[in-house]
Scaffold this active site. Structure first.
Site, short mmCIF file in Angstrom:
data_model
loop_
_atom_site.label_atom_id
_atom_site.label_comp_id
_atom_site.label_asym_id
_atom_site.label_seq_id
_atom_site.Cartn_x
_atom_site.Cartn_y
_atom_site.Cartn_z
N ASP A 11 0.85 -1.19 0.00
CA ASP A 11 0.00 0.00 0.00
C ASP A 11 0.89 1.24 0.00
O ASP A 11 1.71 1.42 0.90
CB ASP A 11 -0.89 -0.02 1.25
CG ASP A 11 -2.07 0.92 1.12
OD1 ASP A 11 -2.19 1.59 0.08
OD2 ASP A 11 -2.87 0.98 2.08
N GLU A 111 -2.46 0.20 -4.51
CA GLU A 111 -2.25 -0.99 -3.69
C GLU A 111 -2.42 -2.26 -4.52
O GLU A 111 -3.10 -2.27 -5.55
CB GLU A 111 -3.17 -1.02 -2.48
CG GLU A 111 -4.64 -0.92 -2.80
CD GLU A 111 -5.51 -1.00 -1.55
OE1 GLU A 111 -5.24 -1.84 -0.68
OE2 GLU A 111 -6.47 -0.23 -1.48
#
Length: 360
Positions: A11, A111
């Site tokens: 992320d 992500e």
DNA sequence: TCTGGGGTCCTAGGACCC
DNA sequence: TCTGGGGTCCTAGGACCC
């Protein structure tokens, strides 16, 4: 310790703000708020706030007007630049995909999941962070899990810039006493419905009665939510190119629309764009949906199947306009959206696009 | 106080068919 | 005169994600 299969969730840290700072180094260290057209007096929300801005209580999803009130003198408001983020995202994903023996599944702009067989997942995580920083100048956090749910949740404990491992072994130690709201897929509404059954913590969800969960949420969601309490979830990382099922266009009006004629003009415009996105893929449109937000803030959606799948722009626009006749013409409108659902492409004819999966 | 824009998936209930 | 049970399709709407 032998080799085992791991899921890594990568992320990017404050992705959009980080991309903006990268091309405007003079903004480093200042509160940066990206959203809408960059005008905090307009109706729009914050896409991303830099960590400096978050210290003032500014976060994603917050109305720009509120953010402007909280922001200090030296804060910078910037417009959303999709193309820049798309390019940065592609660069990050390509870098991660080039790591040895990984399967990559993109789940958003900033992500993705990495599937990897290794004896040392932390080493892979550090290597991923190093490679991305070196190639793009951007930092990321990595969650390590024995499935996607645990990997995704683990990332929150690694931010910013860190690595955290969450597995069956430490699940209840880490998550047991936390609110169900911290689970991926539990929002405000589900949290409330769970609480009405006396379920407030993750452990209470895990210990809940299975039949009661099925009665409350239905066969699929009931089983899904119950398992979420134990951190259960899929472990297979799938790199199959994502194919959109629909495209839509939405617009929030800076001034509410009051006249029915204005509504029709807007529907036509939005329908043409939504249709064009489908037509660009050569896939016939099968359904039309209208989303309307009446003032002050009440959202409705309606949909209709088309008589037959069509690649005729006029047919789709007419269907959208006809559906528009179902709207309450006496109320002011502050948002309109038109969505076009498509036929799925033939097998072996995947369309490469930026994925935005609704659910894993 | 003010709440974007892009998506996906699930459920309930009615219609219709055998 | 009374009326089962299962399957599928469709619409409307809700919930969640980034």
């Amino acid at each position: 310790m032998g080799f085992a299969s791991w899921v890594l969730h990568v992320d990017m840290d404050q992705f959009i703000a980080a991309v903006e700072v990268l091309r405007r180094p003079e903004l480093a260290g200042r509160p940066v708020i990206v959203g809408g057209r960059g005008d905090p007096t307009e109706r729009a929300v914050v896409s991303t706030a830099s960590y400096e801005a978050r210290q003032y209580g500014i976060g994603s999803g917050m109305p720009l007007k509120i953010a402007a009130r909280k922001a200090p003198e030296d804060a910078v408001f910037l417009p959303v630049d999709h193309e820049a983020y798309e390019a940065a995202s592609d660069h990050v994903m390509a870098t991660l995909r080039a790591l040895p023996d990984v399967v990559l599944e993109v789940i958003g702009w900033d992500e993705c999941f990495l599937g990897v067989r290794t004896a040392d997942p932390e080493a892979v995580a550090r290597e991923a962070q190093r490679a991305v920083l070196e190639a793009t100048g951007l930092r990321c956090s990595v969650g390590i899990g024995d499935n996607k749910v645990r990997a995704k949740i683990a990332t929150e404990f690694g931010k910013p810039g860190g690595v955290f491992r969450l597995t069956e072994q430490n699940w209840f130690d880490v998550m047991g006493e936390r609110s169900t709201r911290e689970l991926w897929g539990v929002g405000a509404k589900i949290e409330k419905r769970l609480a009405s059954h006396g379920i407030r913590t993750v452990r209470e969800l895990a210990d809940a009665d299975h039949e009661a969960m099925l009665r409350e949420f239905g066969p699929k969601l009931g089983a899904w939510y119950h398992g979420l309490g134990s951190g259960n979830g899929p472990a297979v990382v799938d790199d199959t190119p994502w194919v959109a099922r629909s495209h839509s266009r939405e617009i929030t009006f800076q001034q509410n629309l009051a006249a029915p004629g204005e509504v029709d003009v807007a529907i036509r415009e939005l329908a043409e764009h939504a249709y064009a996105d489908c037509a660009a893929e050569g896939r016939p449109v099968t359904r039309v949906h209208l989303k309307v937000r009446y003032a002050p803030f009440e959202t409705k959606t309606i949909g209709r199947k088309l008589p037959q799948p069509t690649l005729d722009r006029g047919e789709f626009v007419d269907a959208a306009l006809a559906l528009g006749q179902m709207l309450d013409r006496t109320r002011e409108v502050r948002l309109l959206g038109v969505r076009a659902e498509m036929t799925m492409p033939e097998e072996g004819d995947p369309v490469e696009r930026t994925p935005m999966r609704g659910r894993i």
